[in-house]
Write a protein that holds these residues in place. Structure first.
Motif, PDB file in Angstrom:
ATOM      1  N   ILE A  82      53.948  16.556  -4.057  1.00  0.00           N
ATOM      2  CA  ILE A  82      54.391  16.857  -2.510  1.00  0.00           C
ATOM      3  C   ILE A  82      55.834  16.669  -2.296  1.00  0.00           C
ATOM      4  O   ILE A  82      56.212  15.485  -2.480  1.00  0.00           O
ATOM      5  N   ILE A  83      56.911  17.362  -2.362  1.00  0.00           N
ATOM      6  CA  ILE A  83      58.029  17.156  -2.186  1.00  0.00           C
ATOM      7  C   ILE A  83      58.560  17.311  -0.918  1.00  0.00           C
ATOM      8  O   ILE A  83      58.378  18.412  -0.233  1.00  0.00           O
ATOM      9  N   ILE A 122      52.639  21.281  -8.028  1.00  0.00           N
ATOM     10  CA  ILE A 122      54.017  21.088  -7.174  1.00  0.00           C
ATOM     11  C   ILE A 122      54.050  21.700  -5.679  1.00  0.00           C
ATOM     12  O   ILE A 122      54.312  23.164  -6.126  1.00  0.00           O
ATOM     13  N   ILE A 123      54.276  21.025  -4.609  1.00  0.00           N
ATOM     14  CA  ILE A 123      54.402  21.784  -3.325  1.00  0.00           C
ATOM     15  C   ILE A 123      55.435  21.079  -2.846  1.00  0.00           C
ATOM     16  O   ILE A 123      55.561  20.093  -2.462  1.00  0.00           O
ATOM     17  N   SER A 124      56.681  22.022  -2.456  1.00  0.00           N
ATOM     18  CA  SER A 124      57.726  21.618  -1.643  1.00  0.00           C
ATOM     19  C   SER A 124      57.168  21.703  -0.059  1.00  0.00           C
ATOM     20  O   SER A 124      56.577  22.899   0.317  1.00  0.00           O
ATOM     21  N   VAL A 125      57.619  20.782   0.789  1.00  0.00           N
ATOM     22  CA  VAL A 125      57.466  21.138   2.295  1.00  0.00           C
ATOM     23  C   VAL A 125      58.921  21.533   2.646  1.00  0.00           C
ATOM     24  O   VAL A 125      59.986  20.597   2.635  1.00  0.00           O
ATOM     25  N   ALA A 126      59.335  22.796   3.145  1.00  0.00           N
ATOM     26  CA  ALA A 126      60.644  22.898   3.281  1.00  0.00           C
ATOM     27  C   ALA A 126      61.115  23.718   4.696  1.00  0.00           C
ATOM     28  O   ALA A 126      60.049  24.764   4.881  1.00  0.00           O
ATOM     29  N   ASN A 127      62.105  23.571   5.281  1.00  0.00           N
ATOM     30  CA  ASN A 127      62.523  24.280   6.494  1.00  0.00           C
ATOM     31  C   ASN A 127      63.908  23.763   6.881  1.00  0.00           C
ATOM     32  O   ASN A 127      64.112  22.495   7.115  1.00  0.00           O
ATOM     33  N   ASN A 166      66.832  22.857  -5.714  1.00  0.00           N
ATOM     34  CA  ASN A 166      66.184  22.109  -7.013  1.00  0.00           C
ATOM     35  C   ASN A 166      64.569  21.866  -6.901  1.00  0.00           C
ATOM     36  O   ASN A 166      63.822  22.071  -7.703  1.00  0.00           O
ATOM     37  N   ALA A 167      64.286  21.608  -5.472  1.00  0.00           N
ATOM     38  CA  ALA A 167      63.173  21.309  -5.176  1.00  0.00           C
ATOM     39  C   ALA A 167      62.188  22.566  -5.453  1.00  0.00           C
ATOM     40  O   ALA A 167      61.088  22.638  -5.810  1.00  0.00           O
ATOM     41  N   LEU A 168      62.748  23.712  -4.572  1.00  0.00           N
ATOM     42  CA  LEU A 168      62.019  24.972  -4.938  1.00  0.00           C
ATOM     43  C   LEU A 168      61.956  25.435  -6.260  1.00  0.00           C
ATOM     44  O   LEU A 168      60.933  26.192  -6.674  1.00  0.00           O
ATOM     45  N   THR A 169      62.819  25.278  -6.998  1.00  0.00           N
ATOM     46  CA  THR A 169      63.066  25.544  -8.465  1.00  0.00           C
ATOM     47  C   THR A 169      61.699  24.674  -9.255  1.00  0.00           C
ATOM     48  O   THR A 169      61.319  25.290 -10.147  1.00  0.00           O
ATOM     49  N   ALA A 170      61.508  23.544  -8.788  1.00  0.00           N
ATOM     50  CA  ALA A 170      60.528  22.782  -9.642  1.00  0.00           C
ATOM     51  C   ALA A 170      59.334  23.117  -9.133  1.00  0.00           C
ATOM     52  O   ALA A 170      58.539  22.487  -9.850  1.00  0.00           O
ATOM     53  N   SER A 171      59.036  23.617  -8.062  1.00  0.00           N
ATOM     54  CA  SER A 171      57.868  23.779  -7.339  1.00  0.00           C
ATOM     55  C   SER A 171      56.992  24.969  -7.808  1.00  0.00           C
ATOM     56  O   SER A 171      57.548  25.996  -8.203  1.00  0.00           O
TER      57      SER A 171
END
Length: 270
Positions: free
Chosen positions: A123-124, A4-9, A136-141
């Protein structure tokens, strides 16, 4: 077991949703079964793969708030090997509704847990904020990709995001890694863009992807057609860039035997 990979900024306009859509589509094109999770109330990732958010009856919101099974809301897309968990504007209210729930930071992890064995990659696409849904996304990734625009304020706010990642690592998800920092919207004609690339690589060194996403008209056009770049124009520079990124991630995760020197596709006229 999928990754599981988050795309975050939290900074908007850095190519985050563009990256989530096209990385997911390119991983699918490279024969990796991929799930795109739209965790942004704007639902741009949903519309970007050809699904009208107005027609979505159940979305990631119902998974987080009403605990509906994630597998029951998955939508097949026209992209090969790419499925979608859509978003809806209702997601705006999810943070308020989740605030009183026990383990509120773990809701997405719980929702996606049963899907990890069904996909090679999940991919989130995160919203441009550091709110509860992004946490939540980062915790799941297992990992996070941070898109950084090749412009003057590139590093603005990046420290804040990295600090949030460290907090999540220490308190909620000790296994969270930074998959890489991705330089986006690169214009070869601008001296400033080259300076930003040098500065980011100097600061973060091995954390920066070799692949750089160039400014490309086709990348901008694709979402208006509800298509990923690989479906819209597979020969465009944008498609080549995101295929390179997908290959680099496969290489990084030992999921391909491509030699290092063959890892990147050469762009024409460069």
């Amino acid at each position: 077991m999928g990754k599981i990979i988050s795309v975050a900024n939290q900074k908007g306009g850095v190519g985050k949703t563009t990256t989530a859509i096209n990385l997911a589509a390119c991983l699918g094109a490279l024969e990796k079964k991929t799930l795109l999770v739209d965790a942004d109330p704007q639902a741009n990732a949903t519309s970007g793969v050809g699904v009208d958010p107005k027609t979505v009856k159940t979305s990631i919101y119902e998974c987080l708030v009403n605990e509906i099974e994630a597998k029951d809301i998955i939508i097949e897309t026209e992209n090969p090997n790419l499925d979608l968990i859509p978003a809806h504007i209702d997601l705006v209210g999810a943070e308020i509704e989740m605030i009183s729930l026990p383990n509120r930071e773990q809701m997405m992890k719980h929702a996606l847990k049963s899907l990890k064995d069904d996909y090679d990659f999940i991919i989130i696409d995160c919203s441009p904020s550091l709110g509860l849904i992004t946490v939540n996304a980062l915790t799941a990734s297992d990992a996070v990709i941070v898109p950084v625009q090749c412009e003057y304020f590139a590093l603005e706010g990046l420290g804040k995001l990295l600090n949030t990642i460290k907090i999540v690592q220490s308190r909620l998800n000790t296994n969270l890694a930074i998959e890489g920092i991705l330089l986006t919207m690169f214009d070869t004609r601008l001296r400033l863009a080259n300076q930003v690339v040098e500065e980011v690589k100097m600061h973060f060194q091995q954390m920066v992807f070799d692949t750089i996403i160039h400014r490309n008209t086709r990348l901008g056009e694709a979402p208006s057609h509800g298509e990923s770049i690989i479906m819209h124009d597979a020969s465009s520079k944008g498609a080549v860039n995101y295929l390179n990124l997908a290959r680099e991630i496969l290489q990084k995760n030992d999921l391909t035997r491509i030699k290092t020197e063959d890892k990147l596709i050469e762009l024409e006229n460069e």
